[in-house]
Design a protein around this motif. Structure first.
Motif, mmCIF file in Angstrom:
data_model
loop_
_atom_site.group_PDB
_atom_site.id
_atom_site.type_symbol
_atom_site.label_atom_id
_atom_site.label_comp_id
_atom_site.label_asym_id
_atom_site.label_seq_id
_atom_site.Cartn_x
_atom_site.Cartn_y
_atom_site.Cartn_z
ATOM 1 N N LEU A 20 -3.113 -9.632 -3.517
ATOM 2 C CA LEU A 20 -4.055 -8.534 -3.708
ATOM 3 C C LEU A 20 -3.861 -7.373 -2.737
ATOM 4 O O LEU A 20 -3.897 -6.203 -3.134
ATOM 5 C CB LEU A 20 -5.486 -9.067 -3.585
ATOM 6 N N LEU A 21 -3.639 -7.680 -1.463
ATOM 7 C CA LEU A 21 -3.638 -6.620 -0.444
ATOM 8 C C LEU A 21 -2.387 -5.742 -0.401
ATOM 9 O O LEU A 21 -2.506 -4.525 -0.208
ATOM 10 C CB LEU A 21 -3.874 -7.227 0.945
ATOM 11 N N PRO A 22 -1.174 -6.299 -0.537
ATOM 12 C CA PRO A 22 0.016 -5.433 -0.448
ATOM 13 C C PRO A 22 -0.038 -4.273 -1.434
ATOM 14 O O PRO A 22 -0.368 -4.450 -2.608
ATOM 15 C CB PRO A 22 1.168 -6.399 -0.765
ATOM 16 N N GLY A 23 0.266 -3.077 -0.910
ATOM 17 C CA GLY A 23 0.225 -1.870 -1.735
ATOM 18 C C GLY A 23 -1.092 -1.128 -1.651
ATOM 19 O O GLY A 23 -1.206 -0.012 -2.161
ATOM 20 N N LYS A 35 -17.201 -8.145 17.619
ATOM 21 C CA LYS A 35 -16.009 -8.873 17.164
ATOM 22 C C LYS A 35 -15.693 -8.690 15.685
ATOM 23 O O LYS A 35 -14.663 -9.183 15.221
ATOM 24 C CB LYS A 35 -16.188 -10.379 17.437
ATOM 25 N N THR A 36 -16.549 -8.012 14.943
ATOM 26 C CA THR A 36 -16.421 -7.968 13.485
ATOM 27 C C THR A 36 -15.947 -6.604 13.007
ATOM 28 O O THR A 36 -16.478 -5.575 13.421
ATOM 29 C CB THR A 36 -17.761 -8.318 12.824
ATOM 30 N N PHE A 37 -14.962 -6.630 12.083
ATOM 31 C CA PHE A 37 -14.349 -5.396 11.583
ATOM 32 C C PHE A 37 -14.303 -5.402 10.064
ATOM 33 O O PHE A 37 -14.167 -6.453 9.433
ATOM 34 C CB PHE A 37 -12.928 -5.243 12.132
ATOM 35 N N LEU A 38 -14.409 -4.216 9.496
ATOM 36 C CA LEU A 38 -14.334 -4.050 8.053
ATOM 37 C C LEU A 38 -13.259 -3.027 7.725
ATOM 38 O O LEU A 38 -13.297 -1.900 8.226
ATOM 39 C CB LEU A 38 -15.687 -3.586 7.504
ATOM 40 N N LEU A 39 -12.289 -3.433 6.911
ATOM 41 C CA LEU A 39 -11.248 -2.520 6.430
ATOM 42 C C LEU A 39 -11.575 -2.134 4.997
ATOM 43 O O LEU A 39 -11.664 -3.004 4.117
ATOM 44 C CB LEU A 39 -9.874 -3.186 6.482
ATOM 45 N N LYS A 40 -11.778 -0.834 4.778
ATOM 46 C CA LYS A 40 -11.987 -0.316 3.432
ATOM 47 C C LYS A 40 -10.619 0.021 2.852
ATOM 48 O O LYS A 40 -9.896 0.870 3.397
ATOM 49 C CB LYS A 40 -12.867 0.933 3.478
ATOM 50 N N LEU A 41 -10.260 -0.640 1.755
ATOM 51 C CA LEU A 41 -8.942 -0.469 1.154
ATOM 52 C C LEU A 41 -9.069 0.065 -0.267
ATOM 53 O O LEU A 41 -10.038 -0.243 -0.975
ATOM 54 C CB LEU A 41 -8.202 -1.812 1.122
ATOM 55 N N ARG A 42 -8.093 0.842 -0.671
ATOM 56 C CA ARG A 42 -8.044 1.337 -2.048
ATOM 57 C C ARG A 42 -6.688 0.974 -2.653
ATOM 58 O O ARG A 42 -5.657 1.096 -1.992
ATOM 59 C CB ARG A 42 -8.268 2.843 -2.093
ATOM 60 N N LYS A 43 -6.738 0.528 -3.914
ATOM 61 C CA LYS A 43 -5.500 0.142 -4.580
ATOM 62 C C LYS A 43 -5.562 0.562 -6.036
ATOM 63 O O LYS A 43 -6.491 0.185 -6.765
ATOM 64 C CB LYS A 43 -5.285 -1.379 -4.477
ATOM 65 N N PRO A 44 -4.584 1.337 -6.488
ATOM 66 C CA PRO A 44 -4.558 1.760 -7.898
ATOM 67 C C PRO A 44 -4.468 0.558 -8.831
ATOM 68 O O PRO A 44 -3.831 -0.444 -8.518
ATOM 69 C CB PRO A 44 -3.284 2.614 -7.972
ATOM 70 N N GLY A 45 -5.141 0.657 -9.954
ATOM 71 C CA GLY A 45 -5.055 -0.400 -10.950
ATOM 72 C C GLY A 45 -6.180 -1.404 -10.899
ATOM 73 O O GLY A 45 -6.407 -2.147 -11.867
ATOM 74 N N LEU A 46 -6.900 -1.468 -9.770
ATOM 75 C CA LEU A 46 -8.025 -2.383 -9.683
ATOM 76 C C LEU A 46 -9.211 -1.817 -10.437
ATOM 77 O O LEU A 46 -9.414 -0.602 -10.486
ATOM 78 C CB LEU A 46 -8.421 -2.622 -8.221
ATOM 79 N N GLU A 47 -10.036 -2.708 -10.981
ATOM 80 C CA GLU A 47 -11.197 -2.275 -11.758
ATOM 81 C C GLU A 47 -12.148 -1.461 -10.893
ATOM 82 O O GLU A 47 -12.652 -0.415 -11.310
ATOM 83 C CB GLU A 47 -11.917 -3.493 -12.336
ATOM 84 N N THR A 48 -12.402 -1.933 -9.663
ATOM 85 C CA THR A 48 -13.299 -1.207 -8.759
ATOM 86 C C THR A 48 -12.542 -0.164 -7.941
ATOM 87 O O THR A 48 -13.119 0.808 -7.483
ATOM 88 C CB THR A 48 -13.992 -2.191 -7.798
ATOM 89 N N GLY A 49 -11.236 -0.400 -7.772
ATOM 90 C CA GLY A 49 -10.427 0.523 -6.976
ATOM 91 C C GLY A 49 -10.571 0.319 -5.492
ATOM 92 O O GLY A 49 -9.822 0.882 -4.706
ATOM 93 N N GLN A 50 -11.536 -0.525 -5.070
ATOM 94 C CA GLN A 50 -11.780 -0.693 -3.638
ATOM 95 C C GLN A 50 -11.799 -2.163 -3.261
ATOM 96 O O GLN A 50 -12.274 -3.011 -4.004
ATOM 97 C CB GLN A 50 -13.116 -0.046 -3.262
ATOM 98 N N ILE A 51 -11.249 -2.462 -2.086
ATOM 99 C CA ILE A 51 -11.235 -3.811 -1.529
ATOM 100 C C ILE A 51 -11.845 -3.739 -0.130
ATOM 101 O O ILE A 51 -11.506 -2.849 0.653
ATOM 102 C CB ILE A 51 -9.801 -4.372 -1.425
ATOM 103 N N ASN A 52 -12.722 -4.660 0.167
ATOM 104 C CA ASN A 52 -13.325 -4.716 1.501
ATOM 105 C C ASN A 52 -12.861 -5.983 2.205
ATOM 106 O O ASN A 52 -13.221 -7.095 1.803
ATOM 107 C CB ASN A 52 -14.851 -4.706 1.405
#
Length: 341
Positions: A20-23, A35-52
């Motif tokens: 899921l994450l590569p690209g 100690k806690t971190f959140l990476l907001k990711l975007r990837k073309p082709g996903l239904e939501t377009g966003q990965i947390n």
């Protein structure tokens, strides 16, 4: 109750993330707490377009569907991560050997950075430059086997044990040299696994966890070896993520496969292990925060009660003094004519 992900947990969570994450592009990075971190990711082709992607040093790493409150002013470390990684493309995510360490490779401006997420002990998050030097770290420290110091070359910690994926039957013969040490403890020392996984392996092969190592027979070592390999096969091929609950509905553990150790205990099944991890750790942390708030409120109530008790004692003391002085005043008033004569 489970406090942090095991090596087996990380292997499964990372395997799910590898598809899921590569690209995906890092649109932003938030430091939720110490100690806690959140990476907001975007990837073309996903239904939501966003990965947390959420990770907590020393504890967990998984996708999250929960909305988390973010600090209004980002800490310095979060700003440093943004400076080097924002708009970068995730190249890969992998587990370092079978340790509780995850490596996130990020390409930015034709250079590859590594974000090292350590999920053992107190945990750490380390940003490594394309030249393999430490740019920033959540915690800097000098240790016997390595240093986490800015501008020094990064090195991984020594392995915590043998990698069970490449274990040979003859590797287990050394267990008999552990003497009277219980086999459950010996397995955790020999392999890069935690106590719970060690208990599950022994449960699967019917060996008492407190049996002394020097009493193990060759056939029992054969059984332990087979149980380890079968356990590995299950998490790779027969994955059925579950959360286990006690009679009060409280979460007690989360596993990529059903465990014999929890036979008969209530469980909730999930489609993916990342989803199970998200529910387990997010709700558990929310409960911990609620408990902390209740303790803080109770402490404040106790403080106010102590103040009120002290004020009541002071009031009673003033009343006693008032009564004494009033009696004196009344006595003086009664004999006032005698005082004037």
């Amino acid at each position: 109750m489970k406090k942090a992900m095991t090596s087996f947990d990380i292997a499964v969570a990372v395997r799910e993330l590898q598809s899921l994450l590569p690209g995906s592009r890092i649109s932003n990075i938030y430091q939720i707490d110490e100690k806690t971190f959140l990476l907001k990711l975007r990837k073309p082709g996903l239904e939501t377009g966003q990965i947390n992607l959420l990770f907590e040093a020393g504890t967990r790493l998984h996708l999250t569907n929960y909305s988390l409150e973010k600090p209004k002013k980002p800490p310095d470390f979060a700003m440093a991560l943004r400076k080097h990684l924002r708009n970068g493309i995730i190249k890969s995510i992998k587990q370092h050997n079978f340790e509780r360490i995850v490596v996130l490779e990020v390409n930015r401006k034709n250079e590859t950075y590594k974000l090292i997420i350590e999920l053992f002990g107190d945990g750490n998050v380390i940003l490594v430059s394309p030249e393999d030097k430490i740019l920033h770290a959540l915690k800097y420290r000098r240790m016997r086997d390595r240093n986490i110091i800015r501008n020094e070359r990064f090195s991984f910690p020594p392995p915590s044990g043998l990698d069970p994926r490449f274990l040979r039957r003859e590797d287990l013969d050394v267990l008999k040299e552990y003497g009277t040490l219980p086999i459950v403890k010996a397995l955790t020392r020999l392999l890069s696994i935690g106590g719970l996984d060690s208990e599950e392996i022994l449960k699967r092969c019917g060996i008492l966890k407190n049996k002394a190592c020097n009493l193990l027979s060759s056939s029992e070592l054969d059984a332990i070896f087979s149980a380890i390999k079968n356990y590995l096969r299950d998490i790779e091929e027969e994955m059925k993520p579950v959360i286990y609950c006690n009679s009060d509905g409280e979460f007690i553990d989360c596993s990529p496969v059903p465990l014999m150790l929890y036979s008969g205990i209530n469980r909730i099944e999930f489609k993916s292990f990342n989803e199970a991890l998200d529910e387990f750790y997010t709700l558990r942390k929310a409960q911990a925060n609620l408990n902390a708030a209740v303790r803080e409120r109770r402490s404040e109530i106790e403080r106010l009660e102590r103040i009120l008790d002290q004020q009541n004692k002071t009031l009673e003391d003033l009343k006693r003094k008032y009564d004494v002085n009033k009696k004196r005043g009344d006595l003086i008033y009664v004999h006032l004519h005698e005082l004037h004569s």
